[in-house]
Write a protein that holds these residues in place. Sequence first.
Motif, PDB file in Angstrom:
ATOM      1  N   ARG A   1      27.079 -33.525  -8.625  1.00  0.00           N
ATOM      2  CA  ARG A   1      28.361 -32.944  -9.006  1.00  0.00           C
ATOM      3  C   ARG A   1      29.380 -34.039  -9.266  1.00  0.00           C
ATOM      4  O   ARG A   1      29.343 -35.099  -8.654  1.00  0.00           O
ATOM      5  CB  ARG A   1      28.863 -32.003  -7.917  1.00  0.00           C
TER       6      ARG A   1
ATOM      7  N   GLY B   1      24.732 -38.151  -5.963  1.00  0.00           N
ATOM      8  CA  GLY B   1      24.865 -36.698  -6.058  1.00  0.00           C
ATOM      9  C   GLY B   1      24.922 -36.245  -7.500  1.00  0.00           C
ATOM     10  O   GLY B   1      24.989 -37.061  -8.425  1.00  0.00           O
TER      11      GLY B   1
ATOM     12  N   ASN C   1      22.738 -39.196  -1.252  1.00  0.00           N
ATOM     13  CA  ASN C   1      23.821 -38.285  -0.936  1.00  0.00           C
ATOM     14  C   ASN C   1      23.281 -36.906  -0.564  1.00  0.00           C
ATOM     15  O   ASN C   1      23.598 -35.903  -1.192  1.00  0.00           O
ATOM     16  CB  ASN C   1      24.773 -38.175  -2.136  1.00  0.00           C
TER      17      ASN C   1
ATOM     18  N   TYR D   1      27.102 -39.111   3.190  1.00  0.00           N
ATOM     19  CA  TYR D   1      27.727 -37.909   2.633  1.00  0.00           C
ATOM     20  C   TYR D   1      29.218 -37.899   2.932  1.00  0.00           C
ATOM     21  O   TYR D   1      29.635 -38.044   4.085  1.00  0.00           O
ATOM     22  CB  TYR D   1      27.080 -36.660   3.218  1.00  0.00           C
TER      23      TYR D   1
ATOM     24  N   GLU E   1      31.154 -35.319  -6.168  1.00  0.00           N
ATOM     25  CA  GLU E   1      30.324 -36.192  -5.337  1.00  0.00           C
ATOM     26  C   GLU E   1      30.278 -37.604  -5.911  1.00  0.00           C
ATOM     27  O   GLU E   1      30.378 -38.602  -5.175  1.00  0.00           O
ATOM     28  CB  GLU E   1      28.905 -35.617  -5.243  1.00  0.00           C
TER      29      GLU E   1
ATOM     30  N   THR F   1      33.450 -39.534  -5.349  1.00  0.00           N
ATOM     31  CA  THR F   1      33.626 -39.914  -3.948  1.00  0.00           C
ATOM     32  C   THR F   1      32.662 -41.003  -3.514  1.00  0.00           C
ATOM     33  O   THR F   1      33.040 -41.952  -2.811  1.00  0.00           O
ATOM     34  CB  THR F   1      33.439 -38.682  -3.036  1.00  0.00           C
ATOM     35  N   MET F   2      31.405 -40.891  -3.935  1.00  0.00           N
ATOM     36  CA  MET F   2      30.366 -41.795  -3.436  1.00  0.00           C
ATOM     37  C   MET F   2      30.246 -43.106  -4.203  1.00  0.00           C
ATOM     38  O   MET F   2      29.866 -44.130  -3.623  1.00  0.00           O
ATOM     39  CB  MET F   2      29.007 -41.086  -3.456  1.00  0.00           C
TER      40      MET F   2
ATOM     41  N   LEU G   1      32.807 -35.690   1.843  1.00  0.00           N
ATOM     42  CA  LEU G   1      33.559 -34.677   1.104  1.00  0.00           C
ATOM     43  C   LEU G   1      34.912 -35.287   0.800  1.00  0.00           C
ATOM     44  O   LEU G   1      35.663 -35.637   1.724  1.00  0.00           O
ATOM     45  CB  LEU G   1      33.719 -33.402   1.930  1.00  0.00           C
TER      46      LEU G   1
ATOM     47  N   TYR H   1      36.411 -30.815   4.290  1.00  0.00           N
ATOM     48  CA  TYR H   1      35.567 -31.328   5.374  1.00  0.00           C
ATOM     49  C   TYR H   1      35.928 -30.670   6.702  1.00  0.00           C
ATOM     50  O   TYR H   1      35.052 -30.267   7.466  1.00  0.00           O
ATOM     51  CB  TYR H   1      35.722 -32.847   5.478  1.00  0.00           C
TER      52      TYR H   1
END
Length: 383
Positions: free
Chosen positions: A199, A197, A271, A290, A202, A205-206, A292, A298
Amino acid sequence: MKYYLIAGEASGDLHGSNLIKGLKAKDPECSLRFWGGDLMASAAGMPPVVHYREGAVMGFTEVLKHAGKLLGNIKRCKQDIETWKPDAVILIDYPGFNFKIAEFAHGRGFKVFYYIAPKVWASREGRIKKLKKYIDRLFIVFPFEIPYFASKGIDAVYCGNPLVDAIEDSVAMTESRKDFLARNGLEDLPYIAMLAGSRKGEIDTMMPVLTEFARKMHDNPKYSGYRFIIAGAPSRSMKDYAPYLGKESYIKILFGQTQSIVKNAEAAVINSGTASLEAVLLGTPQVVGYILGNRLTYWIGKMIVKSRFISLGNLIADRLVFRELIQDECNADALAEEIRRLMEDREYRNEMLAGYASIRQLLGGGGASAAVAEAMVRELGRQ
């Protein structure tokens, strides 16, 4: 004519850059001013008023957290428009910010165009009232939006999808895999692309999930010779990814080459976002993952979003062409299982690629950016 464009993230920067090229071709004497990124800056030949990396946030709780900064940017943007006095304000996606600018610009008597409609067909349908009230002309980019907006009483303009042009004109489509690898000093080995992603939230998180996925794949003897290449987002730097990277030689990161990375990969973990549709046009099998990071965000989103799918390709096809692993389903084991199936089940892989062909057909041919620019210039000529 004077055009004031506003894009708030990487995909908007891409489409904004192509629109700028179209505007300059259709209106050679035009003046430009914009909020966007490096691609728009390159197309316009000048820096943005504000780079989108300064304000790209997502999610309800994240917006609240950065509310002060966002409000400051909105105030600054309004003042800049008032001072510069454009013939048209062109808003590119990014609805949370752009609707506030639309209301202001409309109230001050400026012509307001919205390019790449907010996804009101998925959530927050109440925004249609704002589209009708504050937007002079809506330019849409997905074929399924044509009947949707018509049913809501909005005479939207559809000229095709600009991503088709962006892919056709990209280095990824002209450069060979051999040259791509050599240019980046990479061994001639098969690899899986990983996109976390654009951002910061993102990425945070990923990335742990993606690196764990890569380790699990590499531990499998069948994939021990594979590499795993992270496509660094254009607005980010190594410091955003470094906390999640160890010393594994099989994990690499490259910046500014997302389309080439995806095009030459055996498969990709993506993502969502525009990149998943890019993978369709580039012909690379994929799984969308994906998450959040904030569970409250979420939960709220799940209550609001009406769409069956989160990925543009699946939305266009109106069926699940490629898998979407969302929130708790998006973990290293599930990603590895799906990528292995794409690599080992030839029939499954070919079925996905056949679905890609149907999506490309639905999108139509190229020339969208130039056609939208021409329609905007024509619309202003009617004043």
